[in-house]
Design a protein around this motif. Structure first.
Motif, PDB file in Angstrom:
ATOM      1  N   LEU A   1      13.768  -0.456  -8.642  1.00 40.44           N
ATOM      2  CA  LEU A   1      14.064   0.299  -7.418  1.00 40.44           C
ATOM      3  C   LEU A   1      15.525   0.715  -7.339  1.00 40.44           C
ATOM      4  N   THR A   2      16.419  -0.153  -7.818  1.00 35.88           N
ATOM      5  CA  THR A   2      17.852   0.082  -7.637  1.00 35.88           C
ATOM      6  C   THR A   2      18.565   0.544  -8.899  1.00 35.88           C
ATOM      7  N   GLY A   3      17.923   0.379 -10.051  1.00 29.61           N
ATOM      8  CA  GLY A   3      18.599   0.683 -11.308  1.00 29.61           C
ATOM      9  C   GLY A   3      19.713  -0.304 -11.639  1.00 29.61           C
ATOM     10  N   LYS A   4      19.689  -1.473 -10.998  1.00 30.13           N
ATOM     11  CA  LYS A   4      20.717  -2.485 -11.270  1.00 30.13           C
ATOM     12  C   LYS A   4      20.077  -3.724 -11.898  1.00 30.13           C
ATOM     13  N   ALA A   5      20.592  -4.122 -13.055  1.00 27.56           N
ATOM     14  CA  ALA A   5      20.017  -5.262 -13.778  1.00 27.56           C
ATOM     15  C   ALA A   5      20.349  -6.577 -13.080  1.00 27.56           C
TER      16      ALA A   5
ATOM     17  N   ILE B   1       0.868  -1.193   0.000  1.00 27.71           N
ATOM     18  CA  ILE B   1       0.000   0.000   0.000  1.00 27.71           C
ATOM     19  C   ILE B   1       0.894   1.229   0.000  1.00 27.71           C
ATOM     20  N   ASP B   2       0.317   2.392  -0.048  1.00 29.89           N
ATOM     21  CA  ASP B   2       1.039   3.664  -0.022  1.00 29.89           C
ATOM     22  C   ASP B   2       2.095   3.655   1.101  1.00 29.89           C
ATOM     23  N   PRO B   3       3.354   3.904   0.769  1.00 27.91           N
ATOM     24  CA  PRO B   3       4.411   3.858   1.788  1.00 27.91           C
ATOM     25  C   PRO B   3       4.185   4.837   2.944  1.00 27.91           C
ATOM     26  N   ASP B   4       3.437   5.922   2.717  1.00 25.93           N
ATOM     27  CA  ASP B   4       3.076   6.825   3.824  1.00 25.93           C
ATOM     28  C   ASP B   4       2.241   6.068   4.862  1.00 25.93           C
ATOM     29  N   LEU B   5       1.265   5.313   4.377  1.00 23.00           N
ATOM     30  CA  LEU B   5       0.411   4.527   5.273  1.00 23.00           C
ATOM     31  C   LEU B   5       1.214   3.438   5.967  1.00 23.00           C
ATOM     32  N   GLN B   6       2.141   2.842   5.222  1.00 27.29           N
ATOM     33  CA  GLN B   6       2.970   1.784   5.829  1.00 27.29           C
ATOM     34  C   GLN B   6       3.691   2.346   7.061  1.00 27.29           C
ATOM     35  N   ARG B   7       4.256   3.564   6.930  1.00 26.21           N
ATOM     36  CA  ARG B   7       4.974   4.163   8.073  1.00 26.21           C
ATOM     37  C   ARG B   7       4.031   4.510   9.215  1.00 26.21           C
ATOM     38  N   GLU B   8       2.841   4.999   8.866  1.00 27.33           N
ATOM     39  CA  GLU B   8       1.866   5.340   9.904  1.00 27.33           C
ATOM     40  C   GLU B   8       1.533   4.133  10.773  1.00 27.33           C
ATOM     41  N   VAL B   9       1.424   2.970  10.120  1.00 28.09           N
ATOM     42  CA  VAL B   9       1.084   1.751  10.869  1.00 28.09           C
ATOM     43  C   VAL B   9       2.253   1.331  11.759  1.00 28.09           C
ATOM     44  N   VAL B  10       3.456   1.295  11.196  1.00 31.63           N
ATOM     45  CA  VAL B  10       4.625   0.903  12.005  1.00 31.63           C
ATOM     46  C   VAL B  10       4.748   1.805  13.233  1.00 31.63           C
ATOM     47  N   GLY B  11       4.475   3.088  13.023  1.00 30.72           N
ATOM     48  CA  GLY B  11       4.616   4.062  14.099  1.00 30.72           C
ATOM     49  C   GLY B  11       3.674   3.818  15.262  1.00 30.72           C
ATOM     50  N   GLN B  12       2.587   3.100  15.018  1.00 32.71           N
ATOM     51  CA  GLN B  12       1.603   2.858  16.074  1.00 32.71           C
ATOM     52  C   GLN B  12       1.863   1.573  16.860  1.00 32.71           C
ATOM     53  N   VAL B  13       2.813   0.761  16.377  1.00 31.02           N
ATOM     54  CA  VAL B  13       3.128  -0.473  17.088  1.00 31.02           C
ATOM     55  C   VAL B  13       4.204  -0.158  18.131  1.00 31.02           C
ATOM     56  N   ASN B  14       3.987  -0.622  19.379  1.00 30.62           N
ATOM     57  CA  ASN B  14       4.878  -0.226  20.482  1.00 30.62           C
ATOM     58  C   ASN B  14       6.334  -0.609  20.265  1.00 30.62           C
TER      59      ASN B  14
ATOM     60  N   ASN C   1       5.730  -1.592  -8.441  1.00 29.20           N
ATOM     61  CA  ASN C   1       6.203  -0.578  -9.394  1.00 29.20           C
ATOM     62  C   ASN C   1       5.499   0.781  -9.233  1.00 29.20           C
ATOM     63  N   PHE C   2       4.201   0.748  -8.928  1.00 27.91           N
ATOM     64  CA  PHE C   2       3.428   1.987  -8.789  1.00 27.91           C
ATOM     65  C   PHE C   2       4.030   2.926  -7.742  1.00 27.91           C
ATOM     66  N   TRP C   3       4.435   2.394  -6.592  1.00 30.85           N
ATOM     67  CA  TRP C   3       5.019   3.223  -5.530  1.00 30.85           C
ATOM     68  C   TRP C   3       6.488   3.530  -5.808  1.00 30.85           C
ATOM     69  N   ILE C   4       7.178   2.613  -6.478  1.00 27.48           N
ATOM     70  CA  ILE C   4       8.596   2.843  -6.787  1.00 27.48           C
ATOM     71  C   ILE C   4       8.721   4.037  -7.722  1.00 27.48           C
ATOM     72  N   SER C   5       7.830   4.121  -8.705  1.00 27.96           N
ATOM     73  CA  SER C   5       7.925   5.258  -9.627  1.00 27.96           C
ATOM     74  C   SER C   5       7.229   6.495  -9.074  1.00 27.96           C
TER      75      SER C   5
ATOM     76  N   ILE D   1       9.838  -8.394  -2.764  1.00 29.64           N
ATOM     77  CA  ILE D   1       9.804  -7.598  -3.994  1.00 29.64           C
ATOM     78  C   ILE D   1       9.986  -8.547  -5.173  1.00 29.64           C
ATOM     79  N   ASN D   2       9.396  -8.246  -6.332  1.00 28.86           N
ATOM     80  CA  ASN D   2       9.672  -9.145  -7.460  1.00 28.86           C
ATOM     81  C   ASN D   2      10.910  -8.675  -8.222  1.00 28.86           C
ATOM     82  N   ASP D   3      11.395  -9.514  -9.130  1.00 30.17           N
ATOM     83  CA  ASP D   3      12.682  -9.221  -9.763  1.00 30.17           C
ATOM     84  C   ASP D   3      12.659  -7.929 -10.580  1.00 30.17           C
ATOM     85  N   ALA D   4      11.591  -7.718 -11.351  1.00 30.05           N
ATOM     86  CA  ALA D   4      11.520  -6.501 -12.165  1.00 30.05           C
ATOM     87  C   ALA D   4      11.516  -5.264 -11.258  1.00 30.05           C
TER      88      ALA D   4
END
Lengths: 303, 303
Positions: free
Chosen positions: A177-181, A123-136, A147-151, A169-172
């Motif tokens: 994400l890294t620009g490395k083949a 999901i949206d990486p902003d939301l991912q951080r919000e959730v982690v932040g709420q766990v003690n 790919n949608f969030w990477i770009s 993460i999948n191979d593509a």
């Protein structure tokens, strides 16, 4: 230990060369938690609309999935429509309607805050951080992305990765994400972003697990009939994380077994539409297929 | 046991993103026999022109390869020119000059006719049958082929396959040969043509071995630096067949070890241009990498 997942609960419409299914139960958190439920108790964080039927919630409860964090709000449930061509390797997205997911602000129930293992589905990486932040005090945080969030949200994703121990993460996408083949170089680059363990999914070619200096190559099960790959990645992650949480340790040997357990669960998932195959598996089926994976990849030492 | 190979000995010109090499020693029989020479004595059947330098023949002899069947005739040696783009997965052929290979009529020396194991490298299926027909009583016949013969000489190829026990083929070619997208189904279809064992090469994704009702999935070694994939398939087959001939049995366990030995040899081959890496390997390097393959694919039973 306890496993928390945040992700989507959705209606999917899927067309493959073998048939189609409309408005069936789907979503990353649904596949993940159903798969993980065979190994551990799961706490679900997601949002659905008022069109979401009770029977689906009853199903989740029947798998002992904690739905205290499943918010039900006014509006329509997230909908995805996609199709697969003959090789079944990549979904073509035809429609995405975020609906109630668009304004989703995950808020963890008190009972969830002590969770020790956290999975941030795609999901949206902003939301991912919000959730982690709420766990003690999470002992292990894993995440998936696409790919949608990477770009579209690269900077936010990189911020999230600082909190992540295991990245799926999948191979593509690893290359994007890294620009490395080269995947070895890509994995090393991702380690520099934060995660210590990188799980690279390669569809019909299996999985590569990078952990420290070690590489584990897990085969994929060569199925004769693949009906619907939807949810395979989330089902994989569910089996992986569910097993890891049950085992309660994060050693190399456990991570490798978790990779194969994930592969086993994904191999079941693609045999039918939606959750049809994984909604009622028996333990002995899972154990039997694990043994088949073992047999399939076994070879003797050089004499 | 004794191993005979028929195939090409050639000059290759290769361009990759990492450099280029012109008129270097190549050809399917060259890669195959060099790779196999680490495990068994090899008898080579091929043709070269009068432009072929003694130093290359001396090299083959130095690997204890029997060159009694290497015909030297008036004209130019077979030449191939190709290039690889960044992903290094598929060669783009720029030029093919068959030269002396065009009118090649393989004639086995008397000393070759007792060969017990035969490898028909990727050449005209008519020639493949001519060679098999000259061997007195082969115990095992293996063959390789490619898209060019599948589309251009299908009927002849199917005739050849009736004499073949083990077929080496890549995944795209297995699909092309059988018209089946699913590799399990494709392998079963190929079995109906004659071969009992199907070795499907998947490049960076490893190898699938189909033998009876069993499937073996061998991983590929995730190399950080791949310089030149030319000859990887023939080097794989050379290690596979060389090991099998040395072992002297064709059991499932031996076939699996042979698959990994072939993968080990191919993983060395792609580390440098031409035969640079595999021309002077040490036994301990081969054994060491075999152990790395073992470590890379090992996982424990489910507790």
């Amino acid at each position: 230990m306890s496993l928390l997942v945040v992700g989507s609960v959705a209606f999917d419409s899927v067309k493959t060369p073998f048939g189609q299914a409309d408005d069936v139960l789907g979503g990353s958190a649904t596949y993940f938690s159903t798969s993980a439920s065979y190994f551990t108790d799961v706490r679900l964080v997601a949002v659905v609309g008022d069109d979401f039927p009770d029977k689906h919630i009853d199903f989740l409860k029947s798998k002992k999935i904690d739905v205290a964090g499943l918010e039900r709000t006014t509006g329509k449930t997230f909908r995805w429509k996609g199709q697969y061509s003959f090789d079944l390797n990549e979904a073509q997205t035809l429609e995405t309607h975020l609906n109630v997911f668009q304004s989703f602000k995950p808020k963890l129930p008190e009972s969830y805050k002590s969770s020790e293992v956290v999975f941030l589905a795609n999901i949206d990486p902003d939301l991912q951080r919000e959730v982690v932040g709420q766990v003690n005090a999470p002992k292990l945080v894993a995440a998936d992305t696409m790919n949608f969030w990477i770009s579209g949200k690269r900077d936010s994703l990189i911020k999230t990765l600082k909190h992540v121990d295991i990245l799926f993460i999948n191979d593509a996408e690893a290359r994007q994400l890294t620009g490395k083949a080269n995947l070895v170089k890509a994995a090393r680059e991702i380690v520099s972003y934060g995660p210590k363990t990188i799980v690279i999914k390669r569809g019909e070619y299996g999985v590569l697990l990078f952990h420290g200096t070690s590489v584990f190559s897990a085969p994929a099960y060569p199925l004769e009939d693949v009906f619907d790959p939807t949810g395979a990645g989330d089902t994989f992650a569910g089996g992986f994380m569910g097993y890891l949480t049950w085992a309660g340790d994060f050693s190399e040997a456990t991570l490798r077994r978790a990779t194969v357990v994930g592969s086993v669960m994904a191999s079941f998932n693609v045999e039918a539409f939606s959750l049809e195959r994984i909604k009622a598996l028996e333990d002995r089926e899972i154990k039997h297929r694990y043994k088949e994976f073992k047999r399939m990849s076994h070879f003797e030492d050089l004499g």
